[in-house]
Scaffold this motif. Structure first.
Motif, PDB file in Angstrom:
ATOM      1  N   GLY A  14      12.817  16.729 -12.184  1.00 37.06           N
ATOM      2  CA  GLY A  14      12.243  17.040 -10.888  1.00 37.06           C
ATOM      3  C   GLY A  14      12.190  18.535 -10.690  1.00 37.06           C
ATOM      4  O   GLY A  14      12.362  19.321 -11.634  1.00 37.06           O
ATOM      5  N   GLN A  15      11.984  18.920  -9.487  1.00 38.98           N
ATOM      6  CA  GLN A  15      11.862  20.329  -9.160  1.00 38.98           C
ATOM      7  C   GLN A  15      13.134  20.800  -8.479  1.00 38.98           C
ATOM      8  O   GLN A  15      13.542  20.267  -7.445  1.00 38.98           O
ATOM      9  CB  GLN A  15      10.657  20.531  -8.226  1.00 38.98           C
ATOM     10  N   ARG A  16      13.780  21.785  -9.068  1.00 37.59           N
ATOM     11  CA  ARG A  16      14.999  22.316  -8.460  1.00 37.59           C
ATOM     12  C   ARG A  16      14.632  23.137  -7.227  1.00 37.59           C
ATOM     13  O   ARG A  16      13.700  23.934  -7.251  1.00 37.59           O
ATOM     14  CB  ARG A  16      15.778  23.165  -9.460  1.00 37.59           C
ATOM     15  N   VAL A  17      15.397  22.916  -6.165  1.00 40.04           N
ATOM     16  CA  VAL A  17      15.147  23.592  -4.898  1.00 40.04           C
ATOM     17  C   VAL A  17      16.457  24.161  -4.379  1.00 40.04           C
ATOM     18  O   VAL A  17      17.483  23.486  -4.407  1.00 40.04           O
ATOM     19  CB  VAL A  17      14.567  22.613  -3.844  1.00 40.04           C
ATOM     20  N   ARG A  18      16.400  25.399  -3.920  1.00 38.82           N
ATOM     21  CA  ARG A  18      17.597  26.044  -3.388  1.00 38.82           C
ATOM     22  C   ARG A  18      17.492  26.239  -1.884  1.00 38.82           C
ATOM     23  O   ARG A  18      16.396  26.441  -1.355  1.00 38.82           O
ATOM     24  CB  ARG A  18      17.827  27.395  -4.071  1.00 38.82           C
ATOM     25  N   ALA A  19      18.636  26.188  -1.227  1.00 42.01           N
ATOM     26  CA  ALA A  19      18.706  26.465   0.200  1.00 42.01           C
ATOM     27  C   ALA A  19      19.975  27.257   0.479  1.00 42.01           C
ATOM     28  O   ALA A  19      21.024  27.006  -0.124  1.00 42.01           O
ATOM     29  CB  ALA A  19      18.709  25.170   1.002  1.00 42.01           C
ATOM     30  N   ALA A  20      19.862  28.226   1.372  1.00 38.21           N
ATOM     31  CA  ALA A  20      21.005  29.064   1.725  1.00 38.21           C
ATOM     32  C   ALA A  20      21.644  28.544   3.004  1.00 38.21           C
ATOM     33  O   ALA A  20      21.003  28.485   4.059  1.00 38.21           O
ATOM     34  CB  ALA A  20      20.572  30.511   1.907  1.00 38.21           C
ATOM     35  N   VAL A  21      22.909  28.141   2.891  1.00 35.92           N
ATOM     36  CA  VAL A  21      23.691  27.763   4.060  1.00 35.92           C
ATOM     37  C   VAL A  21      24.674  28.885   4.343  1.00 35.92           C
ATOM     38  O   VAL A  21      24.729  29.879   3.620  1.00 35.92           O
ATOM     39  CB  VAL A  21      24.408  26.422   3.832  1.00 35.92           C
ATOM     40  N   ARG A  22      25.458  28.754   5.395  1.00 37.53           N
ATOM     41  CA  ARG A  22      26.329  29.859   5.794  1.00 37.53           C
ATOM     42  C   ARG A  22      27.360  30.220   4.741  1.00 37.53           C
ATOM     43  O   ARG A  22      27.790  31.373   4.651  1.00 37.53           O
ATOM     44  CB  ARG A  22      27.025  29.521   7.115  1.00 37.53           C
ATOM     45  N   SER A  23      27.772  29.236   3.933  1.00 36.80           N
ATOM     46  CA  SER A  23      28.827  29.491   2.953  1.00 36.80           C
ATOM     47  C   SER A  23      28.296  29.954   1.608  1.00 36.80           C
ATOM     48  O   SER A  23      29.078  30.435   0.779  1.00 36.80           O
ATOM     49  CB  SER A  23      29.679  28.229   2.758  1.00 36.80           C
ATOM     50  N   GLY A  24      26.998  29.771   1.359  1.00 36.17           N
ATOM     51  CA  GLY A  24      26.440  30.154   0.065  1.00 36.17           C
ATOM     52  C   GLY A  24      25.133  29.432  -0.196  1.00 36.17           C
ATOM     53  O   GLY A  24      24.533  28.853   0.717  1.00 36.17           O
ATOM     54  N   VAL A  25      24.713  29.427  -1.441  1.00 37.51           N
ATOM     55  CA  VAL A  25      23.443  28.817  -1.835  1.00 37.51           C
ATOM     56  C   VAL A  25      23.722  27.508  -2.561  1.00 37.51           C
ATOM     57  O   VAL A  25      24.605  27.441  -3.433  1.00 37.51           O
ATOM     58  CB  VAL A  25      22.634  29.776  -2.727  1.00 37.51           C
TER      59      VAL A  25
END
Length: 507
Positions: A14-25
């Motif tokens: 699949g397609q890797r997707v990143r998201a940034a939350v308050r503690s990190g990515v």
């Protein structure tokens, strides 16, 4: 276009997707139009210095954390053997068990409605990683779906009067707070959060709804087959705590119990539950002799300061829209699975009904309404209404006139073609999540589940989460409109009203 805090990369899976939350990515996977982020920590691991204490924040991390597999599950014992095929379970080792899972149609979107689901399991079992809770169908319909873990048994609901009761509820509040702070990174709108739960999860939802600490964390709530009527009193919660400590030959002291290995503690919890359920003595266990759930929210005076129904009557969270209800034949889950339904005679039926507080005339009404039914069938109806239907109705009645409340009843299948269970406890779940294609759900819902029912049930939940209205008139004590859901949706006024009235003054 992806935002700066989101990156997409194609892979074989699949397609890797990143998201940034308050503690990190965190890095998840997008496949088939749905992005999923699994096993994301919302609180620190509840072990070591954190064990049997309120949840603590996640420590920030450097780099990218993978979020492509479910995270560890809370310590627990398996379901009793007769229920294991009916309630698919998962156990994943590891200490970082305060985690959640997210399915989203588009992490780069904005303003999407959010569903946060709290699993059931009698506060002893279950997890947010059970496959039938896969949130892909909700994401497909434009909703960000989140499932959570929380501490179970003594780890989450031990009450010793030391200021640390109801830790499982605090875990749920921590997860909802995490959603408020981070869900925008996954396309969700923190102002459009619906918290939902089934069974123990529904008891949690109605309890959270009654707590001032939850204000602002969700704007809507769904409670499936679980109300706040059977909350433990302060003394009863302490009785359970003392009894558990005695089983371990310890003083009822949290410091001593924290030294017990989690596996040993959860086994002791299971033994205590077996004792309550095997010898349900009202003299020893009070109301637990009927509810049989010794680990549950208790009115400890700090986290939970008063009975949830009293709080709801005072108007707490009256601005939150609520959808609550039950399945028409809840108790068949327990009685059919155990085989007890065929062993119950009239004497046992009458003794049980009396124990629940139903009058002789009330029991006669149940019998007349089920001409030709066995004593076991009648007991299933009585027990189901006492344990599940009436708590839902009492919650709806407790909310003030300004609070927007809808009540449903799930009626599928009427012919009990699903191995004799009928519209039993937990049978609506695969229809809610539209996961009826999963074979592990079929021992309960049958080998040929109805797509029409899935469309009706899942569609009702989507409408409520998205629009704030499930599709029928609100519940008021003077009208009592109920949405009856099976292959379609029908509005009925006070269905089985005479049986409902038989419980007035009882529960």
């Amino acid at each position: 276009m992806l935002q700066e805090d989101q990156v997409a990369e194609s892979t074989a899976n699949g397609q890797r997707v990143r998201a940034a939350v308050r503690s990190g990515v965190v890095e998840g996977l997008r496949d088939g139009g749905v992005a999923r982020f699994l096993g994301v920590s919302f609180a620190a691991a509840p072990f070591g210095d954190n064990r049997m204490r309120p949840p603590r924040p996640v420590q920030p991390w450097a780099g990218v954390r993978p979020a492509i597999e479910y995270g560890p599950t809370a310590p627990k014992e398996p379901y009793a053997p007769q229920f294991r095929d009916l309630l698919p379970e998962v156990d994943i080792p590891g200490e970082d068990c305060l985690n959640l899972n997210i399915w989203t149609p588009d992490p780069s979107a904005g303003g999407l409605p959010v569903l946060v689901f709290i699993h059931g399991g009698a506060f002893l079992a279950g997890s947010g990683s059970v496959e039938q809770y896969d949130g892909s169908a909700f994401a497909r319909d434009g909703i960000v779906c989140v499932t959570i873990n929380y501490r179970l048994g003594a780890e989450g609901f031990l009450h010793l009067g030391d200021g640390h009761a109801n830790l499982g509820l605090l875990d749920q509040l921590a997860a909802l707070t995490w959603v408020q702070e981070n869900i925008a990174a996954f396309g969700g709108d923190p102002a459009r959060v619906t918290v939902a739960g089934e069974s123990a999860g529904a008891m949690s939802v109605t309890t959270l709804l009654a707590m001032e600490q939850s204000q602002g964390l969700f704007s809507q709530a769904i409670a499936q087959s679980g109300g706040a009527l059977h909350t433990l009193t302060d003394e009863l919660g302490r009785t359970v705590g003392r009894r558990l400590a005695k089983r371990l030959d310890l003083e009822p002291d949290r410091a001593a119990l924290r030294l017990v290995k989690p596996s040993v503690l959860s086994a002791a919890v299971r033994d205590l539950v077996d004792e309550v359920q095997g010898t349900p003595d009202p003299g020893r266990w009070g109301s637990l002799a009927l509810t049989l759930t010794p680990f549950a929210p208790s009115i400890d005076g700090e986290v939970l300061t008063r009975h949830p129904l009293a709080a709801l009557r005072s108007g707490v969270n009256s601005s939150v829209r609520l959808l609550t209800g039950w399945n028409r034949e809840e108790a068949r889950f327990f009685l059919v699975a155990s085989g007890a339904i065929d062993l119950i005679d009239d004497a046992a039926l009458e003794a049980a009904a009396q124990g629940y507080g139903l009058t002789a005339s009330g029991l006669d009404l149940y019998r007349r309404n089920r001409s030709g039914a066995s004593a076991g069938d009648v007991l299933a109806a009585v027990f189901g209404d006492w344990m599940f239907a009436m708590p839902a109705i009492r919650v709806a009645e407790a909310r003030n006139a300004d609070a927007r409340t809808w009540v449903y009843r799930f009626d599928h299948p009427e012919n009990r073609s699903n191995h004799g269970f009928g519209a039993a406890h937990a049978s609506e779940l695969p229809y809610v999540f539209d996961t009826i294609h999963q074979e592990p759900t079929h021992p309960l819902i049958g080998d040929s589940p109805s797509h029409d029912v899935a469309d009706a049930v899942h569609g009702t939940w989507v409408r409520f989460i998205r629009d704030g209205d499930p599709g029928w008139r609100q519940y008021q004590p003077n009208m009592r409109y109920v949405g009856v859901i099976a292959k379609g949706l029908n509005e009925e006024r006070d269905p089985a009203g005479a049986e409902r009235e038989a419980w007035d003054g009882v529960c």
